[in-house]
Design an enzyme around this catalytic site. Structure first.
Site, mmCIF file in Angstrom:
data_model
loop_
_atom_site.group_PDB
_atom_site.id
_atom_site.type_symbol
_atom_site.label_atom_id
_atom_site.label_comp_id
_atom_site.label_asym_id
_atom_site.label_seq_id
_atom_site.Cartn_x
_atom_site.Cartn_y
_atom_site.Cartn_z
ATOM 1 N N CYS A 78 -2.284 9.565 3.428
ATOM 2 C CA CYS A 78 -2.128 9.075 2.051
ATOM 3 C C CYS A 78 -3.312 9.492 1.188
ATOM 4 O O CYS A 78 -3.207 9.511 -0.023
ATOM 5 C CB CYS A 78 -1.948 7.552 2.049
ATOM 6 S SG CYS A 78 -3.316 6.687 2.822
ATOM 7 N N GLU B 250 0.898 -1.168 0.000
ATOM 8 C CA GLU B 250 0.000 0.000 0.000
ATOM 9 C C GLU B 250 0.928 1.208 0.000
ATOM 10 O O GLU B 250 1.568 1.485 1.025
ATOM 11 C CB GLU B 250 -0.835 0.030 1.288
ATOM 12 C CG GLU B 250 -1.900 -1.021 1.392
ATOM 13 C CD GLU B 250 -3.182 -0.647 0.673
ATOM 14 O OE1 GLU B 250 -3.220 0.426 0.026
ATOM 15 O OE2 GLU B 250 -4.121 -1.426 0.735
HETATM 16 P P1 NAD Z 1 8.623 4.989 4.036
HETATM 17 O O1 NAD Z 1 8.532 4.280 2.747
HETATM 18 O O2 NAD Z 1 9.705 5.940 4.232
HETATM 19 O O3 NAD Z 1 8.746 3.928 5.247
HETATM 20 C C1 NAD Z 1 7.761 2.937 5.453
HETATM 21 C C2 NAD Z 1 8.392 1.816 6.276
HETATM 22 O O4 NAD Z 1 9.348 1.144 5.466
HETATM 23 C C3 NAD Z 1 9.141 2.294 7.511
HETATM 24 O O5 NAD Z 1 8.899 1.401 8.567
HETATM 25 C C4 NAD Z 1 10.584 2.243 7.074
HETATM 26 O O6 NAD Z 1 11.501 2.057 8.141
HETATM 27 C C5 NAD Z 1 10.562 1.028 6.171
HETATM 28 N N1 NAD Z 1 11.651 0.998 5.187
HETATM 29 C C6 NAD Z 1 12.262 2.040 4.586
HETATM 30 N N2 NAD Z 1 13.207 1.602 3.730
HETATM 31 C C7 NAD Z 1 13.176 0.248 3.804
HETATM 32 C C8 NAD Z 1 13.918 -0.775 3.168
HETATM 33 N N3 NAD Z 1 14.879 -0.503 2.300
HETATM 34 N N4 NAD Z 1 13.619 -2.061 3.452
HETATM 35 C C9 NAD Z 1 12.635 -2.356 4.327
HETATM 36 N N5 NAD Z 1 11.921 -1.429 4.976
HETATM 37 C C10 NAD Z 1 12.181 -0.128 4.714
HETATM 38 O O7 NAD Z 1 7.201 5.638 4.241
HETATM 39 P P2 NAD Z 1 6.768 6.601 5.404
HETATM 40 O O8 NAD Z 1 7.412 7.910 5.157
HETATM 41 O O9 NAD Z 1 6.930 5.935 6.703
HETATM 42 O O10 NAD Z 1 5.193 6.711 5.160
HETATM 43 C C11 NAD Z 1 4.611 7.635 4.315
HETATM 44 C C12 NAD Z 1 4.277 7.002 2.986
HETATM 45 O O11 NAD Z 1 3.341 5.930 3.191
HETATM 46 C C13 NAD Z 1 3.591 7.970 2.060
HETATM 47 O O12 NAD Z 1 4.064 7.761 0.756
HETATM 48 C C14 NAD Z 1 2.125 7.581 2.157
HETATM 49 O O13 NAD Z 1 1.334 7.931 1.053
HETATM 50 C C15 NAD Z 1 2.244 6.107 2.293
HETATM 51 N N6 NAD Z 1 1.033 5.574 2.870
HETATM 52 C C16 NAD Z 1 0.230 4.791 2.113
HETATM 53 C C17 NAD Z 1 -0.962 4.324 2.618
HETATM 54 C C18 NAD Z 1 -1.872 3.457 1.819
HETATM 55 O O14 NAD Z 1 -2.777 2.875 2.397
HETATM 56 N N7 NAD Z 1 -1.691 3.342 0.511
HETATM 57 C C19 NAD Z 1 -1.327 4.657 3.917
HETATM 58 C C20 NAD Z 1 -0.478 5.471 4.652
HETATM 59 C C21 NAD Z 1 0.697 5.913 4.138
#
Ligand code: NAD
Length: 541
Positions: free
Chosen positions: A269, A235
């Site tokens: 999001c 997501e």
């Molecule tokens: P992010 O991608 O920076 O991090 C998400 C998670 O992934 C964190 O726990 C992070 O530590 C982990 N992560 C980062 N790099 C990684 C890697 N290389 N390997 C494994 N794990 C890794 O996102 P964020 O800034 O925490 O969240 C915001 C984003 O999430 C926005 O783009 C938002 O739109 C999206 N989002 C989507 C939904 C949905 O339902 N589609 C809902 C909420 C947020």
């Protein structure tokens, strides 16, 4: 540095104060957690579904009891108000409640029609993947973590959870909630840390991965998961457009468009990220937006009676993205009509016009309090612009004519369309939610959120093949005409297709009559035996 001593600080973004820390889980500990959850899964998966649902209801009780603790920690961790944190708790508990109630039905056995194999029974059951790795974001640190964990558990999986390092205090709080339910605690494990811990979880090869995060992280995790062929649900980000059609209620569209853009500081999001307004109502709409934006007070309070409409951004990197988008837009001719200034971690609600799709603010996710508004000539233009995106999460359409709004909605390349409101689709716990394009391949909310954590396992059950069963007869050589009679008789589209192969079989095949009579006798005998059994059964009752 000794990896065992590395810690993540909990920092309140509004005040800059440190309010705690958590030790980062080492790579070896992440692997160990996955192994242990793998070993624990058979015991959890073997529990009857109703029993798992009962234990989840106990967890629901614990969450409700912990409401004030949860809203306090999210308020400190994220900066959102206690009221906004409470919305998260409500949405989360609603989903837990619905999933526990409906899971036995969603995950139950399903009969499948036998097709040509009349003498066997066919059905499907849902089986868990095993260990599910769940990696989450910081922006809704309760609502985006607990529902997938609960859904995966109800489906019979054990779970290893990696909360975001940006909302690490909430992650620790959620971990403690599971520890308060002793029957559940052995089947959920939390690991703490940043991208490295997330990567360690991916490399530990859980049986299924579920990520909520940015498109950038989604690409990286997809590549890592592909190396081990680990199934991967994601997501990801959104760039949700709002379309204000010529016949919209302009005051309502402006009021709720502004709310949809600035609620939780634009860090949802499904925030309104860009607006397309019909040229005939553009001036009126922009004036109404400025009026509404001026009412959007900014500030932070840890109290439950918070007076502010908008809080701080949650961390520095998010402020940098917002400022980069604003500078890029202004350098290309965009005009800031209101807001735009940063003080500490607070950025004013910002209204931007004269924008186009050469600007980052119209194509990449801003995730901050910025509302860019673009004038369009007609519906077609609005739809083209809305669909000009590599993301497709949700969209908003405003029109007084619902049929008109629906015609536009049908042409939008997104997972959800909300007509005449913003964000009111997301809290509905049984309405499937998720995106198309790079916004995601998963669905949360409703049956799909639970069933996606299962495989479908099929069963074909009965006695040994019966000699008179046509499905048995066609296994032998010399039954070509019988096969064609079955093909035409059952699936023929025209009367000729249905009748001719049957006649051909009956008249030309010397063995046909014998086979048909054996089948008829067999069917008759089966019917008589069935009837007798039914009568006997009724008589006994
Ligand atoms: P992010 O991608 O920076 O991090 C998400 C998670 O992934 C964190 O726990 C992070 O530590 C982990 N992560 C980062 N790099 C990684 C890697 N290389 N390997 C494994 N794990 C890794 O996102 P964020 O800034 O925490 O969240 C915001 C984003 O999430 C926005 O783009 C938002 O739109 C999206 N989002 C989507 C939904 C949905 O339902 N589609 C809902 C909420 C947020």
């Amino acid at each position: 540095m000794d990896p065992r001593s590395e810690c993540i600080d909990f920092i309140n973004p509004a005040t800059g104060e440190k309010f705690g820390e958590v030790r980062v889980t080492t790579e070896a500990e992440v692997r160990q957690a996955c192994r242990e959850m793998g070993a624990a899964q058979p015991a959890w998966g073997a529990k009857p579904l109703k029993e798992r649902a009962r234990i989840i209801k106990e967890f629901q009780r614990v969450v409700i009891d912990a409401t004030d603790e949860l809203t306090a920690v999210v308020n400190q961790d994220h900066g959102k108000s206690r009221g906004d944190a409470l919305h998260e708790v409500i949405m989360t508990v609603d989903k837990i409640h619905q999933y526990a109630k409906h899971a036995p039905k969603w995950l139950g056995r399903r009969r499948v029609p036998p097709g040509l194999y009349f003498f066997r029974r066919y059905y499907t059951e849902r089986t868990p993947f095993g260990v599910v790795g769940i990696i989450g974001p910081w922006n809704y640190p309760i609502d985006l973590m607990l529902p997938p964990i609960i859904a995966a558990l109800l489906a019979g999986n054990t779970v290893v959870v990696k909360p975001s390092e940006v909302a690490a205090a909430t992650g620790v709080m959620l971990e403690s909630l599971f520890q308060r339910v002793p029957e559940l605690a052995p089947f959920v494990r939390f690991v703490h840390g940043d991208a490295r811990t997330g990567a360690a979880l991916v490399k530990s090869k859980p049986d299924l991965l579920f990520l909520t995060g940015s498109v950038k992280t989604g690409r990286i995790v997809a590549q890592m998961a592909a190396e081990d062929m680990t199934p991967f649900l994601y997501e990801l980000g959104g760039k949700d457009p709002m379309l204000v059609l010529e016949d919209a209620d302009i005051k309502a569209a402006a009021k709720w468009g502004v709310w949809g853009a600035f609620y939780t500081t634009g860090q949802a999001c499904v925030s309104v990220e860009r607006v397309y307004v019909h040229e005939k109502v553009y001036d009126e709409f922009v004036a109404a937006v400025l009026e509404e934006t001026a009412k959007f007070s900014v500030g932070y309070s840890p109290d439950i009676d918070n007076p502010y409409r908008m809080g701080p951004l949650t961390f520095e990197r998010q402020c940098d993205i917002v400022n980069t988008h604003l500078h890029d837009a202004v350098s290309k001719g965009g005009e800031v009509l209101m807001g735009g200034k940063q003080t500490g971690m607070f950025i004013e609600p910002t209204v931007l016009v004269n924008v186009d799709h050469t600007m980052q603010v119209m194509v990449d996710e801003t995730f901050g309090p910025v509302l860019p508004i673009m004038k369009v000539q007609d519906d077609t233009h609005a739809i083209q612009m809305a669909n000009h995106s590599y993301m497709g999460l949700s969209a908003y359409v405003w029109s007084r004519d619902l049929a008109h709004a629906k015609r536009v909605a049908e042409q939008l390349q997104v997972g959800v369309v909300n007509i005449n409101d913003t964000m009111s689709h997301y809290p509905v716990s049984l309405l499937p939610f998720g995106g198309v394009k790079l916004s995601g391949n998963a669905r949360t909310h409703g049956a799909g959120e639970v069933t996606q954590f299962t495989h479908t396992k099929s069963y074909a059950v009965g006695g040994p093949p019966l000699p008179f069963d046509p499905a048995t007869l066609v296994r032998y050589p010399g039954q070509y005409r019988l096969g064609k009679a079955i093909l035409g008789g059952f699936f023929g589209v025209t009367p000729e297709q249905r009748v001719e192969p049957v006649v051909d079989y009956l008249t030309n095949d010397p063995k046909a009559r014998k086979a048909v009579s054996r089948t008829v006798v067999g069917l008759g005998a089966t019917a008589v035996a069935g009837l007798a059994a039914a009568l006997l059964f009724r008589a006994r009752r």
